[in-house]
Scaffold this active site. Structure first.
Site, short mmCIF file in Angstrom:
data_model
loop_
_atom_site.label_atom_id
_atom_site.label_comp_id
_atom_site.label_asym_id
_atom_site.label_seq_id
_atom_site.Cartn_x
_atom_site.Cartn_y
_atom_site.Cartn_z
N SER A 1 0.81 -1.23 0.00
CA SER A 1 0.00 0.00 0.00
C SER A 1 0.84 1.28 0.00
CB SER A 1 -0.93 0.01 1.22
OG SER A 1 -0.19 -0.17 2.40
N ASP B 1 -4.00 7.60 7.92
CA ASP B 1 -4.88 6.66 8.64
C ASP B 1 -4.04 5.80 9.58
OD1 ASP B 1 -3.76 4.64 7.12
OD2 ASP B 1 -5.57 4.20 5.96
N HIS C 1 -0.85 4.41 7.39
CA HIS C 1 -0.25 4.99 6.18
C HIS C 1 0.12 6.46 6.34
CE1 HIS C 1 -2.79 1.57 4.80
NE2 HIS C 1 -1.67 1.30 4.15
#
Ligand code: NAG
Ligand code: NAG
Ligand code: NAG
Ligand code: NAG
Ligand code: NAG
Ligand code: NAG
Length: 374
Positions: free
Chosen positions: A44, A337, A340
């Protein structure tokens, strides 16, 4: 870029007239434009939206508001308020934004600039979130499809040159260790910590060697960051937290040490192999320990989420919990978040990877890998 339409010859005449830039920049301008593509693999930290196109549920997707709110103004699938590290690297390398591989319309034209295969939640191991992510081996199989298309369209010689001048960027491993916290970690527990690290590194190395066999020479890596400092880990209940912290910190130190050693070995074993290894652990810790020095107001609590440190991954309200908190200005935060970084943090990391000195990014930084021709 204004000069992009001019031939090298025209560019030289301009140089004679201005004599401000040395003639060698004509050469590198031409070659960079033509050959230094960027191929991206991993998780990610690098996924620009490949997971929008796989059949999974929302756990590893970020294609809803407020993801994307501060730069793209729409949710692209990036786990961030804005751009990711590879978006900045592409910009510094004067490449267009590299699109998610699974979003590409048929045709090889975009692939001359590279492709992005990264998938949120992915690990080096097939056992890491199976069925919910595109694991590294599958990412490699997509790369081989691109190689085939490039050969068909450019011919073997030109494709070979493109592949050897390209930079191959990796962010992989965090989820293999993060997965050890999940309920299905039987594979992890059936191995010792040392064995598990060896397997993660072994599978990553196999992919690197395969890309090398396909002509890749210049590789960039983000080592594992301080996972224990993620809001999502801080949010665990205190009794579980210290246990988790100890285990994860130990594992990722083992991993980063093994990665460094493996890269040094590959450099001596594989002719022409060049690499850049970004010390993400130190760079991120440095910011967490000195927030104001780097322009951050908050480095422990996430911008978006629920509960302690906003560490419960509810950002966007689509992962079971519908309610969540959202900060006013993501640029003041290090984490967008629970797990991340914000665009602001990504930009700082990208700058260090691009032009950092060898104690942060070495032995080469990405700028010198892009400029080197093979
Ligand atoms: C999402 O995936 C998880 C893990 O595979 C599964 O347990 C859950 O039922 C899925 N949820 C939906 C809505 O499909
Ligand atoms: C759990 O991990 C095993 C490998 O050890 C894998 O075969 C299985 O599919 C996984 N189950 C789920 C639900 O993720
Ligand atoms: C790669 O991972 C698998 C588990 O998915 C493991 O059985 C295998 O030994 C690993 N390969 C290497 C070269 O470490
Ligand atoms: C913390 O550990 C306790 C006991 O081991 C367990 O019941 C609880 O679910 C754990 N909490 C979290 C958030 O993992
Ligand atoms: C958000 O924070 C950044 C960094 O502190 C600052 O430069 C910017 O002006 C702020 N934006 C707004 C709209 O307040
Ligand atoms: C790298 O060196 C610079 C300048 O000597 C120093 O300021 C910085 O703290 C060092 N970083 C690391 C990660 O050692």
């Amino acid at each position: 870029m204004a000069l992009a339409g001019l031939s090298c010859f025209q560019f030289s005449i301009l140089l004679l007239l201005s004599s401000l830039i040395s003639p060698t920049s004509c050469l590198s301008h031409h070659q960079n434009n033509k050959h230094a593509a960027l191929f991206i693999f991993g998780d990610s930290l690098f996924d620009p939206g490949n997971n929008n196109y796989i059949n999974t549920n929302t756990t590893f997707q970020a294609n809803f508001w407020p993801y994307g709110e501060s730069f793209f103004k729409y949710p692209t699938g990036r786990f961030c308020d804005g751009r990711l590290i590879p978006d900045f690297i592409a910009e510094y390398a004067k490449l267009p934004l590299i699109q998610p591989y699974l979003q590409q319309p048929a045709g090889y034209q975009q692939f001359v600039y590279g492709a992005n295969f990264a998938s949120s939640g992915a690990g080096a191991l097939a056992e890491t979130f199976p069925g919910m992510v595109i694991d590294l081996k599958t990412q490699l199989s997509y790369f081989k499809i691109v190689v085939k298309q490039l050969r068909q369209n450019l011919g073997d010689g030109e494709a070979k040159q493109l592949l050897s001048n390209a930079v191959y960027l990796f962010s992989i491993g965090s989820n293999d260790y993060g997965n050890t916290l999940s309920t299905n970690s039987s594979f992890f527990h059936s191995n010792s910590q040392d064995e598990y690290v060896k397997i993660v590194i072994g599978n990553s190395t196999a992919v690197i060697q395969d890309i090398y066999m396909n002509g890749g020479r210049k590789f960039g890596f983000v080592s594992l960051g301080p996972l224990g400092s993620l809001p999502g880990i801080r949010a665990l209940e205190p009794e579980n937290n210290s246990e988790v912290m100890t285990e994860i910190t130990h594992l990722l130190k083992l991993h980063n040490k093994a990665l460094s050693k493996t890269l040094r070995n590959l450099e001596t074993q594989l002719k022409g192999f060049m690499y850049s290894n970004f010390n993400f652990y130190t760079a991120a810790s440095e910011r967490i320990n000195n927030p104001s020095k780097y322009g951050f107001k908050e480095v422990k609590t996430a911008c978006c989420g629920t509960g302690p440190y906003r560490g419960i991954p509810s950002c966007g309200g689509k992962r079971g919990l519908t309610e969540f908190e959202l900060c006013k200005n993501a640029s003041e935060y290090m984490f967008f978040d629970s797990t991340h970084p914000t665009e602001m943090a990504n930009q700082q990391f990208a700058e260090l990877m691009w032009s950092g000195i060898p104690n942060v990014t070495g032995p080469y930084n990405l700028k010198s890998l892009f400029e080197r021709t093979h």
